[in-house]
Design a protein around this motif. Structure first.
Motif, PDB file in Angstrom:
ATOM      1  N   LEU A 198      21.964  26.166  17.678  1.00 23.60           N
ATOM      2  CA  LEU A 198      21.624  24.791  17.860  1.00 23.60           C
ATOM      3  C   LEU A 198      20.645  24.096  17.108  1.00 23.60           C
ATOM      4  CD1 LEU A 198      21.556  25.050  21.793  1.00 23.60           C
ATOM      5  CD2 LEU A 198      23.021  23.235  20.228  1.00 23.60           C
ATOM      6  N   LYS A 199      19.855  25.016  16.474  1.00 22.15           N
ATOM      7  CA  LYS A 199      18.828  24.671  15.520  1.00 22.15           C
ATOM      8  C   LYS A 199      19.382  23.906  14.207  1.00 22.15           C
ATOM      9  CE  LYS A 199      14.372  27.023  16.055  1.00 22.15           C
ATOM     10  NZ  LYS A 199      13.710  28.494  15.511  1.00 22.15           N
ATOM     11  N   THR A 200      20.522  24.457  13.863  1.00 20.02           N
ATOM     12  CA  THR A 200      21.306  24.066  12.815  1.00 20.02           C
ATOM     13  C   THR A 200      21.767  22.693  13.067  1.00 20.02           C
ATOM     14  OG1 THR A 200      21.690  26.106  11.770  1.00 20.02           O
ATOM     15  CG2 THR A 200      23.086  24.416  11.244  1.00 20.02           C
ATOM     16  N   VAL A 201      22.190  22.393  14.044  1.00 17.36           N
ATOM     17  CA  VAL A 201      22.930  21.345  14.627  1.00 17.36           C
ATOM     18  C   VAL A 201      21.942  20.336  14.599  1.00 17.36           C
ATOM     19  CG1 VAL A 201      23.815  19.889  16.421  1.00 17.36           C
ATOM     20  CG2 VAL A 201      24.712  22.418  15.921  1.00 17.36           C
ATOM     21  N   THR A 202      20.675  20.404  15.268  1.00 20.29           N
ATOM     22  CA  THR A 202      19.648  19.358  15.280  1.00 20.29           C
ATOM     23  C   THR A 202      19.125  19.350  13.728  1.00 20.29           C
ATOM     24  OG1 THR A 202      18.753  20.722  17.260  1.00 20.29           O
ATOM     25  CG2 THR A 202      17.142  19.079  16.352  1.00 20.29           C
ATOM     26  N   ALA A 203      19.265  20.080  13.066  1.00 20.75           N
ATOM     27  CA  ALA A 203      18.655  19.884  11.533  1.00 20.75           C
ATOM     28  C   ALA A 203      19.566  18.883  10.816  1.00 20.75           C
ATOM     29  CB  ALA A 203      18.519  21.279  10.683  1.00 20.75           C
ATOM     30  N   HIS A 204      20.891  18.992  11.141  1.00 21.19           N
ATOM     31  CA  HIS A 204      21.625  17.919  10.610  1.00 21.19           C
ATOM     32  C   HIS A 204      21.363  16.465  10.933  1.00 21.19           C
ATOM     33  CE1 HIS A 204      25.124  21.219  10.414  1.00 21.19           C
ATOM     34  NE2 HIS A 204      24.868  20.829   9.178  1.00 21.19           N
ATOM     35  N   GLY A 205      20.978  16.160  12.362  1.00 19.30           N
ATOM     36  CA  GLY A 205      20.500  14.912  12.923  1.00 19.30           C
ATOM     37  C   GLY A 205      19.359  14.706  12.196  1.00 19.30           C
ATOM     38  N   ASP A 206      18.429  15.612  11.848  1.00 24.00           N
ATOM     39  CA  ASP A 206      17.014  15.300  11.312  1.00 24.00           C
ATOM     40  C   ASP A 206      17.024  14.907   9.866  1.00 24.00           C
ATOM     41  OD1 ASP A 206      15.848  16.101  13.719  1.00 24.00           O
ATOM     42  OD2 ASP A 206      15.219  18.100  13.116  1.00 24.00           O
ATOM     43  N   MET A 207      18.176  15.565   9.122  1.00 23.95           N
ATOM     44  CA  MET A 207      18.581  15.359   7.722  1.00 23.95           C
ATOM     45  C   MET A 207      18.815  13.835   7.693  1.00 23.95           C
ATOM     46  SD  MET A 207      20.460  18.747   6.506  1.00 23.95           S
ATOM     47  CE  MET A 207      21.209  18.062   4.859  1.00 23.95           C
ATOM     48  N   LEU A 208      19.831  13.457   8.379  1.00 26.06           N
ATOM     49  CA  LEU A 208      20.311  12.073   8.539  1.00 26.06           C
ATOM     50  C   LEU A 208      19.253  11.054   8.700  1.00 26.06           C
ATOM     51  CD1 LEU A 208      22.828  10.344   8.010  1.00 26.06           C
ATOM     52  CD2 LEU A 208      23.280  10.657  10.348  1.00 26.06           C
ATOM     53  N   ALA A 210      15.956  11.283   8.469  1.00 25.97           N
ATOM     54  CA  ALA A 210      15.009  11.348   7.590  1.00 25.97           C
ATOM     55  C   ALA A 210      15.491  10.397   6.301  1.00 25.97           C
ATOM     56  CB  ALA A 210      14.763  12.692   7.050  1.00 25.97           C
ATOM     57  N   ALA A 211      16.693  10.831   5.887  1.00 22.38           N
ATOM     58  CA  ALA A 211      17.453  10.069   4.751  1.00 22.38           C
ATOM     59  C   ALA A 211      17.407   8.608   5.068  1.00 22.38           C
ATOM     60  CB  ALA A 211      18.747  10.406   4.685  1.00 22.38           C
ATOM     61  N   ARG A 212      17.486   8.311   6.182  1.00 13.22           N
ATOM     62  CA  ARG A 212      17.680   6.815   6.563  1.00 13.22           C
ATOM     63  C   ARG A 212      16.130   6.019   6.622  1.00 13.22           C
ATOM     64  NH1 ARG A 212      21.922   6.990  11.431  1.00 13.22           N
ATOM     65  NH2 ARG A 212      23.635   6.959  10.019  1.00 13.22           N
ATOM     66  N   ALA A 213      15.310   7.055   6.879  1.00 14.16           N
ATOM     67  CA  ALA A 213      13.893   6.495   7.021  1.00 14.16           C
ATOM     68  C   ALA A 213      13.340   6.354   5.513  1.00 14.16           C
ATOM     69  CB  ALA A 213      13.122   7.311   7.935  1.00 14.16           C
ATOM     70  N   GLY A 214      14.047   7.000   4.792  1.00 17.44           N
ATOM     71  CA  GLY A 214      13.693   7.021   3.082  1.00 17.44           C
ATOM     72  C   GLY A 214      12.497   7.908   3.081  1.00 17.44           C
ATOM     73  N   ASP A 215      12.499   9.117   3.924  1.00 13.83           N
ATOM     74  CA  ASP A 215      11.547   9.995   3.784  1.00 13.83           C
ATOM     75  C   ASP A 215      11.857  11.339   3.214  1.00 13.83           C
ATOM     76  OD1 ASP A 215       9.494  11.834   4.350  1.00 13.83           O
ATOM     77  OD2 ASP A 215       9.264  11.289   6.316  1.00 13.83           O
ATOM     78  N   ALA A 216      11.584  11.388   1.534  1.00 14.98           N
ATOM     79  CA  ALA A 216      12.537  12.519   1.156  1.00 14.98           C
ATOM     80  C   ALA A 216      11.704  13.760   1.709  1.00 14.98           C
ATOM     81  CB  ALA A 216      12.103  12.457  -0.332  1.00 14.98           C
ATOM     82  N   GLU A 217      10.492  13.789   1.864  1.00 17.52           N
ATOM     83  CA  GLU A 217       9.556  14.989   2.221  1.00 17.52           C
ATOM     84  C   GLU A 217      10.124  15.426   3.537  1.00 17.52           C
ATOM     85  OE1 GLU A 217       7.558  16.390  -0.012  1.00 17.52           O
ATOM     86  OE2 GLU A 217       7.568  17.911   1.522  1.00 17.52           O
ATOM     87  N   SER A 218      10.516  14.723   4.583  1.00 17.68           N
ATOM     88  CA  SER A 218      11.021  15.174   5.898  1.00 17.68           C
ATOM     89  C   SER A 218      12.527  15.665   5.892  1.00 17.68           C
ATOM     90  CB  SER A 218      11.145  13.783   7.081  1.00 17.68           C
ATOM     91  OG  SER A 218       9.776  13.665   7.187  1.00 17.68           O
ATOM     92  N   TYR A 219      13.309  14.735   4.808  1.00 15.44           N
ATOM     93  CA  TYR A 219      14.627  15.224   4.493  1.00 15.44           C
ATOM     94  C   TYR A 219      14.572  16.905   3.885  1.00 15.44           C
ATOM     95  CZ  TYR A 219      19.212  15.502   2.646  1.00 15.44           C
ATOM     96  OH  TYR A 219      20.685  16.097   2.466  1.00 15.44           O
ATOM     97  N   ARG A 220      13.832  16.964   2.979  1.00 13.63           N
ATOM     98  CA  ARG A 220      13.507  18.614   2.678  1.00 13.63           C
ATOM     99  C   ARG A 220      13.200  19.339   3.683  1.00 13.63           C
ATOM    100  NH1 ARG A 220      12.311  15.532  -2.367  1.00 13.63           N
ATOM    101  NH2 ARG A 220      10.039  15.792  -1.737  1.00 13.63           N
ATOM    102  N   ARG A 221      12.276  19.045   4.557  1.00 20.09           N
ATOM    103  CA  ARG A 221      11.931  19.919   5.619  1.00 20.09           C
ATOM    104  C   ARG A 221      13.217  20.296   6.375  1.00 20.09           C
ATOM    105  NH1 ARG A 221       7.069  17.687   6.280  1.00 20.09           N
ATOM    106  NH2 ARG A 221       7.877  16.255   7.677  1.00 20.09           N
ATOM    107  N   ALA A 222      13.856  19.184   6.829  1.00 17.84           N
ATOM    108  CA  ALA A 222      15.071  19.416   7.820  1.00 17.84           C
ATOM    109  C   ALA A 222      16.214  20.242   6.841  1.00 17.84           C
ATOM    110  CB  ALA A 222      15.846  18.027   8.028  1.00 17.84           C
TER     111      ALA A 222
END
Lengths: 238, 238
Positions: A198-208, A210-222
């Motif tokens: 489920l963590k992996t699933v959540t991380a997919h949502g977080d990647m998306l 972060a990308a939309r928010a323009g936040d590369a740092e959060s994207y890499r964390r996800a």
């Protein structure tokens, strides 16, 4: 600047000369993916070679996904996917029992490295962009995971589509190819599905997000979080 | 956890069933790279298929570099290189005149991304380590560049060896494969060798020095500098 001879070309290019001639003919005739090649008889006449040579060359090009033989319809220039590479890497992963976990670790490391190194481009391409298809894929993965089902197809589509959004078609294909290798090798090795899937699933949502928010740092964390459950399984089986 | 069907396997795995049987036989017999396969006659008997089917399957596996046919000696399990992928990508780069510069840009972007994303691992593996072979390659590139010669082989060997040092064999192979694609596509496109080629040579030395000093930040800076002359040529031909 004088030139030294270039390094050896891929091995098949030296040997399969009729295949090379057919590739040249595709280029000089300006054929594109989906276009029909001349018939077998025409190829024999144009290249002045036997029918069996043409057949072998076509089979060779078909194995490499350079042409597509549709029986009863003809031979067409193909999409040139990375499917041949996937087949080789999957088999290599299965080949050496001692090394196959190592082979899988290498594939996962490359996937993670590609995702991390394309982060700026992914964020740039998705900043402020609506993408209902990506949303639907994340929702699909969440629903399936909560029902205890696997979500392979949505997972693959999510990664390929996200990388494709950068405009680097090769990046999307590579990510999809390594995803295929990884997914084919895990059951061969009898590895369990990570408990914290489920963590992996959540991380997919977080990647998306972060990308939309323009936040590369959060994207890499996800991205890092996305691979953690899988890396733990790989570490436990070291 | 119930399971949904896995996504489609690479296309050739569905069609070439005799090839699949031979791959299974390699696995179940515990054969490794370099080991001999049973003879054609034995394969016909074991798999209960015709000689022509076995021949076609072997040719198919040979095209994928899964087996190696040495005429007069037999058929052997091969090293499973990425040569088939290189052949496909080189041809794809040549195929569409309008898109081939774009294809080259994608390849260079992936090379750069791989080099950057493996930086921590490269630095970790080379920190404080002597590597006379890498030194010799850098020296060779410098001498050749100063004489106005190209230095393709040393360049390829340098990148492959540096990535190999991480213990991720796939990373080294990928880097070498994309190097091959890139080097084969540039002359096809008639692109000039970057004017500031000496900068690229210096950057190789800087990458090595930074890795040895354990300085990942400097390593990444040297990687960026390494690709700058090439990226400028690609930008000028946009």
């Amino acid at each position: 600047m004088t030139s030294t001879p270039p390094p050896a070309r891929p091995h098949k290019m030296r040997r399969t000369t009729v295949a090379d001639q057919i590739k040249n003919l595709i280029l000089t005739n300006g054929l594109r993916s989906g276009d029909a090649l001349p018939t077998e008889a025409e190829l024999c006449a144009t290249l002045d070679v036997s029918r069996s040579s043409v057949r072998e060359a076509i089979r060779n090009l078909s194995t490499l996904d350079i042409v597509d033989v549709r029986h009863g319809h003809g031979t067409f220039v193909s999409g040139m996917s990375l499917a041949p590479m996937v087949e080789v890497l999957v088999f290599r992963g299965a080949l050496s029992p001692g090394d196959s976990l190592q082979a899988l670790r290498e594939v996962v490391e490359i996937r993670r490295a590609l995702d991390l190194s394309m982060s700026e481009r992914v964020v740039q391409a998705n900043h402020g962009v609506e993408s209902p298809e990506l949303d639907a894929l994340v929702a699909d993965m969440e629903e399936r995971a909560q029902r205890g089902e696997s979500f392979l197809e949505a997972d693959r589509a999510f990664h390929a589509m996200l990388l494709d959004s950068t405009g680097n078609r090769l990046a999307g294909q590579l990510v999809a190819a390594f995803w295929d290798v990884h997914t084919a090798v895990i059951p061969q090795l009898g590895l369990p599905v990570p408990a914290e899937i489920l963590k992996t699933v959540t991380a997919h949502g977080d990647m998306l997000a972060a990308a939309r928010a323009g936040d590369a740092e959060s994207y890499r964390r996800a991205v890092v979080e996305h691979y953690e459950p899988l890396q733990r399984v790989l570490d436990e089986h070291r």
